[in-house]
Motif scaffolding. Structure first.
Motif, PDB file in Angstrom:
ATOM      1  N   VAL A  97      -4.941  10.649 -38.150  1.00 36.05           N
ATOM      2  CA  VAL A  97      -4.883  11.987 -38.736  1.00 36.05           C
ATOM      3  C   VAL A  97      -4.075  11.965 -40.023  1.00 36.05           C
ATOM      4  N   ASP A  98      -4.671  12.470 -41.064  1.00 32.95           N
ATOM      5  CA  ASP A  98      -4.018  12.615 -42.368  1.00 32.95           C
ATOM      6  C   ASP A  98      -3.030  13.785 -42.290  1.00 32.95           C
ATOM      7  N   ILE A  99      -1.742  13.529 -42.596  1.00 25.44           N
ATOM      8  CA  ILE A  99      -0.741  14.601 -42.590  1.00 25.44           C
ATOM      9  C   ILE A  99      -0.109  14.754 -43.977  1.00 25.44           C
ATOM     10  N   SER A 100      -0.848  14.366 -45.000  1.00 24.39           N
ATOM     11  CA  SER A 100      -0.347  14.542 -46.360  1.00 24.39           C
ATOM     12  C   SER A 100      -0.357  16.036 -46.715  1.00 24.39           C
ATOM     13  N   PRO A 101       0.404  16.458 -47.744  1.00 26.55           N
ATOM     14  CA  PRO A 101       0.490  17.885 -48.087  1.00 26.55           C
ATOM     15  C   PRO A 101      -0.844  18.567 -48.343  1.00 26.55           C
ATOM     16  N   VAL A 138      -1.034   9.478 -40.872  1.00 31.07           N
ATOM     17  CA  VAL A 138      -1.170   8.859 -42.193  1.00 31.07           C
ATOM     18  C   VAL A 138      -0.557   9.774 -43.244  1.00 31.07           C
ATOM     19  N   GLY A 139       0.357   9.210 -44.025  1.00 29.86           N
ATOM     20  CA  GLY A 139       0.908   9.885 -45.189  1.00 29.86           C
ATOM     21  C   GLY A 139       1.042   8.842 -46.284  1.00 29.86           C
ATOM     22  N   ASN A 140       2.203   8.796 -46.934  1.00 25.68           N
ATOM     23  CA  ASN A 140       2.453   7.716 -47.882  1.00 25.68           C
ATOM     24  C   ASN A 140       2.548   6.377 -47.164  1.00 25.68           C
ATOM     25  N   ASP A 141       2.803   6.452 -45.876  1.00 24.30           N
ATOM     26  CA  ASP A 141       2.801   5.295 -44.984  1.00 24.30           C
ATOM     27  C   ASP A 141       1.993   5.697 -43.763  1.00 24.30           C
ATOM     28  N   ALA A 142       1.897   4.831 -42.780  1.00 23.99           N
ATOM     29  CA  ALA A 142       1.175   5.147 -41.552  1.00 23.99           C
ATOM     30  C   ALA A 142       2.001   4.699 -40.362  1.00 23.99           C
ATOM     31  N   SER A 143       1.822   5.387 -39.243  1.00 19.77           N
ATOM     32  CA  SER A 143       2.621   5.065 -38.057  1.00 19.77           C
ATOM     33  C   SER A 143       1.829   5.389 -36.801  1.00 19.77           C
ATOM     34  N   LEU A 144       1.954   4.504 -35.819  1.00 20.20           N
ATOM     35  CA  LEU A 144       1.379   4.777 -34.507  1.00 20.20           C
ATOM     36  C   LEU A 144       2.348   5.693 -33.763  1.00 20.20           C
ATOM     37  N   LEU A 145       1.935   6.914 -33.524  1.00 26.95           N
ATOM     38  CA  LEU A 145       2.801   7.887 -32.854  1.00 26.95           C
ATOM     39  C   LEU A 145       2.650   7.844 -31.339  1.00 26.95           C
TER      40      LEU A 145
END
Length: 333
Positions: A97-101, A138-145
Motif C-alpha cells: 500500500v502506497d502511503i505517500s502524501p 510504501v513511502g520514501n522507503d518500504a517496510s513490512l508491517l
C-alpha cells in the motif's frame, strides 16, 4: 455459547428430589408435628426476640438450594462453544500500500485514496478468514508491517495505526514489491499473490519496480496492480505524522497508468484502473475472484466445565443454613 450436562438424568433426579423435599416440608410436616405451648398456664406466651418463622424458612430454602446445587454439580455442567476450523490452507496475499502524501487526495466519493484503500483491505481480509494476509507500506522507503497471517486482530490494529507520510514523501514502489517478493517466495500456500495499491510513479528506492515485479513472478506468485485516482488537480488534506502539521490545498496528480501497466506486465500480472470509489471496490472483487481457492471447513465443540464453582456455592449455602440454625436460632431457643 450453550450450556450442556454430561449426566442430564442426574440433574432431573435432583430436581425431583428437591421438589419432593419442598412439598413434604411445606405441606406434610404439620401432620406429624405436636404443638406444645411454652410459658406458664394463664401467663403471657413466650415471644422470641425476632421472627423465628422467617429464619426457619430461610434455613429450609438454603438447605434445599444447597442440595440442588450439589446435584447440579454432579450432573457435569459445562459451557459448550462451537468453533469453525479450516481443514486446508488458504492463500497467502501481501498488500503493498502506497502511503505517500499524494494518497491523501480526496477523490473517492468524498474520501481520500488512503482511507478507501485501508477499508477495502479490511473488508477483503474479513471476507477471506482462511487466507494469510500481509501488509507492506510504501513511502520514501518500504517496510513490512504485518507478515502474512490469519490473525485479523493484528492486521486490523496495524491498519488502524497506519498514517499517510509515515515513511516519508517519496514512492519507492520497487522497494515495496521487492520486500513482498522476498517474503512470498518461501510461502507453501497453494496460491500466492501480491497486490500493489498506488496512485503515483516510482521516484525513490534502489530497486526498479519492474525488476521486483519479475521477482514476484519467479517466486510463483500472481501480481495485481491497482492504480488509484486519476490525473489533474485533486484536493488534499492530511496531518503530517512527523511534524504534526496539517497540510491542505490541492496538488497536481501525476498519475501515469502506462508505468503501472508496465509493472504489471513485467510480473505477468494484471493492471486495474480505479479512478473512482466504485471502480476501486470492483478492483478488489476481481482480486477476490482471481485468487479464489476451495475452502474446506469443519466445526469442533469446546467445553469448559463450571462444576467447581457450583460445588463451592452448594457448600456455602449449606454452611450458611447450619450457621443460622446453630448460632442465631439456637442462641434464643
Amino acid at each position: 455459547m450453550n450450556i450442556g450436562f454430561e449426566r442430564p438424568l442426574l440433574l432431573f433426579a435432583g430436581a425431583v428430589i428437591v421438589f419432593l423435599c419442598f412439598v413434604i416440608s411445606r405441606f406434610l410436616k404439620g401432620a406429624f408435628t405436636l404443638v406444645i405451648p411454652l410459658g406458664p398456664p394463664g401467663g403471657s406466651p413466650f415471644k422470641p426476640p425476632f421472627n423465628v418463622e422467617f429464619l426457619v424458612r430461610a434455613i429450609r430454602v438454603l438447605d434445599l438450594a444447597g442440595v440442588f446445587a450439589l446435584f447440579l454439580a454432579a450432573a457435569g455442567p459445562a459451557f459448550i462453544s462451537t468453533e469453525l476450523v479450516w481443514l486446508n490452507r488458504g492463500a497467502d496475499i501481501l498488500f503493498v500500500v502506497d502511503i505517500s502524501p499524494s494518497m491523501a487526495g480526496i477523490d473517492m466519493n468524498g474520501r481520500n485514496r488512503f482511507d478507501a484503500a485501508r477499508d477495502l483491505v479490511r473488508d477483503f481480509a474479513a471476507q477471506r478468514p482462511s487466507d494469510a494476509i500481509g501488509l507492506v507500506a510504501v513511502g520514501n522507503d518500504a517496510s513490512l508491517l504485518v507478515p502474512p497471517t490469519i490473525d485479523r486482530g493484528a492486521l486490523f490494529s496495524r491498519l488502524d495505526s497506519l498514517r499517510i507520510g509515515e515513511l516519508g514523501d517519496g514512492t519507492a514502489l520497487g522497494m515495496g514489491l521487492g520486500i513482498a517478493a522476498l517474503h512470498i517466495r518461501n510461502s507453501a500456500a497453494p496460491r500466492r499473490a501480491v497486490a500493489l495499491i498506488t496512485d503515483g510513479e516510482n521516484n525513490a528506492g534502489a530497486i526498479h519496480p519492474e525488476t521486483a515485479a519479475a521477482a514476484i513472478q519467479n517466486a510463483g506468485a500472481s501480481l495485481w496492480v491497482i492504480g488509484v485516482g486519476g490525473g489533474g488537480e485533486v484536493p488534499i488534506d492530511y496531518v503530517d505524522p512527523v511534524t504534526r502539521i496539517r497540510r491542505t490545498g490541492t496538488f497536481d496528480s501525476r498519475f501515469n497508468s502506462e508505468s503501472l501497466r508496465s509493472i504489471a506486465q513485467s510480473g505477468g500480472g494484471q493492471y486495474i484502473s480505479a479512478p473512482s470509489a466504485e471502480a476501486f471496490s470492483l478492483a478488489f472483487s476481481r482480486i477476490d475472484e482471481g485468487e479464489m481457492i476451495i475452502r474446506r471447513s469443519g466445526t469442533i465443540n469446546r467445553t469448559r466445565s463450571f462444576r467447581i464453582p457450583l460445588m463451592i456455592t452448594a457448600l456455602a449455602l449449606i454452611c450458611a443454613a447450619r450457621f443460622i440454625r446453630r448460632y442465631i436460632l439456637g442462641a434464643f431457643l
